[in-house]
Design a protein around this motif. Sequence first.
Motif, short mmCIF file in Angstrom:
data_model
loop_
_atom_site.label_atom_id
_atom_site.label_comp_id
_atom_site.label_asym_id
_atom_site.label_seq_id
_atom_site.Cartn_x
_atom_site.Cartn_y
_atom_site.Cartn_z
N ALA A 38 -2.22 2.14 12.10
CA ALA A 38 -2.88 3.26 12.78
C ALA A 38 -4.21 3.62 12.10
O ALA A 38 -4.92 4.51 12.56
N GLY A 39 -4.51 2.95 10.98
CA GLY A 39 -5.76 3.23 10.27
C GLY A 39 -5.77 4.54 9.52
O GLY A 39 -6.82 5.12 9.24
N LEU A 40 -4.57 5.03 9.16
CA LEU A 40 -4.48 6.31 8.45
C LEU A 40 -4.68 6.08 6.94
O LEU A 40 -4.55 4.96 6.46
N PRO A 41 -5.01 7.17 6.18
CA PRO A 41 -5.41 6.99 4.78
C PRO A 41 -4.32 6.43 3.86
O PRO A 41 -3.21 6.93 3.83
N THR A 42 -4.72 5.37 3.13
CA THR A 42 -3.82 4.75 2.17
C THR A 42 -4.52 4.69 0.82
O THR A 42 -5.70 4.97 0.70
N GLU A 43 -3.75 4.33 -0.18
CA GLU A 43 -4.35 4.08 -1.50
C GLU A 43 -3.76 2.83 -2.08
O GLU A 43 -2.81 2.29 -1.57
N LYS A 96 4.13 9.87 -3.87
CA LYS A 96 4.80 9.73 -5.15
C LYS A 96 5.71 8.50 -5.00
O LYS A 96 6.32 8.31 -3.95
N LYS A 97 5.81 7.67 -6.03
CA LYS A 97 6.64 6.47 -5.96
C LYS A 97 7.97 6.74 -6.66
O LYS A 97 8.02 6.89 -7.88
N GLY A 153 0.83 -1.20 0.00
CA GLY A 153 0.00 0.00 0.00
C GLY A 153 0.86 1.25 0.00
O GLY A 153 2.08 1.18 0.10
N LEU A 154 0.19 2.38 -0.12
CA LEU A 154 0.87 3.68 -0.15
C LEU A 154 0.14 4.64 0.76
O LEU A 154 -1.09 4.59 0.86
N TYR A 213 10.04 9.59 7.52
CA TYR A 213 9.00 8.96 8.35
C TYR A 213 9.36 7.48 8.42
O TYR A 213 9.14 6.72 7.49
N GLU A 214 9.96 7.09 9.54
CA GLU A 214 10.56 5.77 9.65
C GLU A 214 9.59 4.68 10.08
O GLU A 214 9.92 3.51 10.00
N GLY A 215 8.39 5.04 10.51
CA GLY A 215 7.39 4.02 10.83
C GLY A 215 6.90 3.32 9.59
O GLY A 215 6.46 2.18 9.62
N GLY A 216 6.98 4.04 8.47
CA GLY A 216 6.65 3.46 7.18
C GLY A 216 5.19 3.08 7.00
O GLY A 216 4.34 3.35 7.84
N ILE A 217 4.94 2.42 5.88
CA ILE A 217 3.57 2.06 5.52
C ILE A 217 2.98 1.08 6.54
O ILE A 217 1.78 1.11 6.82
#
Length: 112
Positions: free
Chosen positions: A107-112, A48-49, A42-43, A97-101
């Motif tokens: 944490a249930g934060l927005p992904t795509e 941006k990749k 996920g992202l 941001y070292e916690g990463g995906i």
Amino acid sequence: MTMQTTNPKIKTITKEELAQKIKNVQPVQIVNVLDPKHYYMGLIKGSKKIPLDQLDKRWGELDKNIEVVTYCASYDCPASGQAAEKLTAQGFRVSAYEGGIKEWKEAGLPTE
């Protein structure tokens, strides 16, 4: 939790700080530096990749006037810090941001 960045000059950012920037619609460029074989994880929404091994050729796709946040898989993955070091050397304002995906999704934060 220990931060993995080897360079003490590299700023890090927490998931809460990053989520706040996104929520407040602060201009920020979020860059997933994972190898494409890891995109199944996920992202972070709006990412941006740019894989770490392509960063030297592709950093021109980023705007030096806007803060960059790099991330990879998790705290076990050193790529976000390595990418932050490379971009800092090119004159970008960067946080890793070292916690990463993994942490972001947990944490249930927005992904795509």
